[in-house]
Design an enzyme around this catalytic site. Structure first.
Site, PDB file in Angstrom:
ATOM      1  CE1 TYR A 161      -3.870  -2.217   0.309  1.00  0.00           C
ATOM      2  CE2 TYR A 161      -2.699  -3.231   2.140  1.00  0.00           C
ATOM      3  CZ  TYR A 161      -3.732  -3.249   1.223  1.00  0.00           C
ATOM      4  OH  TYR A 161      -4.629  -4.289   1.215  1.00  0.00           O
TER       5      TYR A 161
ATOM      6  CG  ASN B 271     -12.678   0.236   5.783  1.00  0.00           C
ATOM      7  OD1 ASN B 271     -12.291   1.268   5.231  1.00  0.00           O
ATOM      8  ND2 ASN B 271     -13.277  -0.741   5.129  1.00  0.00           N
TER       9      ASN B 271
ATOM     10  CG  ASN C 167     -15.591   3.244   4.602  1.00  0.00           C
ATOM     11  OD1 ASN C 167     -16.719   3.699   4.827  1.00  0.00           O
ATOM     12  ND2 ASN C 167     -15.355   2.403   3.606  1.00  0.00           N
TER      13      ASN C 167
END
Length: 230
Positions: free
Chosen positions: A22, A72, A118
């Protein structure tokens, strides 16, 4: 309890997803801002297992947090750190990506709804308040009919990276301004769209007449006769 516009941020939470896969994705611009602040203040992040976060402190109340809970559930880590240091929600600033803003644009707000993000939704829920200052960094909308998840988890193109670097630096400037002077002065400075460069019009100087070398030129100026000419 200080209001969001009066409070000075003490906890800066840059949101993102942990893991090499990521790194440098659009969803992780919050991490990039936290890293830039740590670089400026010569701080080092340490993995704090009890909070499930990477935390950097300068020995005072200024705390940088990168949750390791995945986006999240970011609020779990942020709330643990805030509760431990007795930091009010209005003294937390959350930094994250925003698809509804064009790439490079910043938007600072003192409070409000998560607007579908989120990570911010988790922070508001875990802190029990929407009166949490947040700095959103524009990453632009997904091109065409592309899925949002694919867009935010995608990496910036080489052509986008210079603008991303400028945006991250400006976001760090914004955080510092807010921490020193308050949210409202920072909003006034960094939410204002940059003015287009002024275009000055300059008058052209008239060009001097070109003298012809042709003696038969009808347009050549007439010479005055001298006394020696008959």
């Amino acid at each position: 309890m200080p209001s969001p516009t009066d409070a000075l941020p003490r906890l800066i939470a840059g949101l993102g997803n942990p893991g090499r896969q990521y790194e440098d994705t659009r969803h992780n611009v919050g991490f990039l801002v936290a890293d830039e602040l740590a670089r400026r203040f010569q701080l080092t992040f340490h993995h704090e297992k009890k909070w499930d976060a990477e935390v950097a402190r300068d020995g005072s109340d200024f705390i940088l947090v990168k949750p390791l809970t995945f986006m999240n559930e970011s609020g779990k880590a942020v709330a643990r750190v805030a509760n431990f240091f007795k930091i009010d929600p209005s003294e937390v600033m959350v930094v994250y990506d925003e698809m509804d803003l064009p790439l490079g644009k910043l938007r600072l707000r003192s409070q409000g709804s998560p607007a579908g993000h989120n990570g911010m939704k988790s922070v508001a829920a875990c802190l029990g308040s929407e009166k949490v200052p947040r700095l959103r960094l524009g990453i632009g909308a997904a091109p065409g009919q592309g899925r949002a998840s694919g867009h935010v988890l995608g990496k910036f193109s080489s052509s986008e990276k210079p603008l991303v670097a400028t945006m991250v630096a400006a976001a760090a400037d914004c955080v510092v301004q807010a921490a020193r002077a308050g949210i409202e002065p920072a909003m006034n400075k960094f939410n204002t769209a940059p003015k287009p460069p002024s275009q000055k019009t300059t008058k052209k100087k008239p060009e001097p007449p070109v003298e012809s070398t042709n003696g038969d030129d009808q347009n050549a100026p007439e010479r005055k006769s001298s006394s020696s000419e008959s």
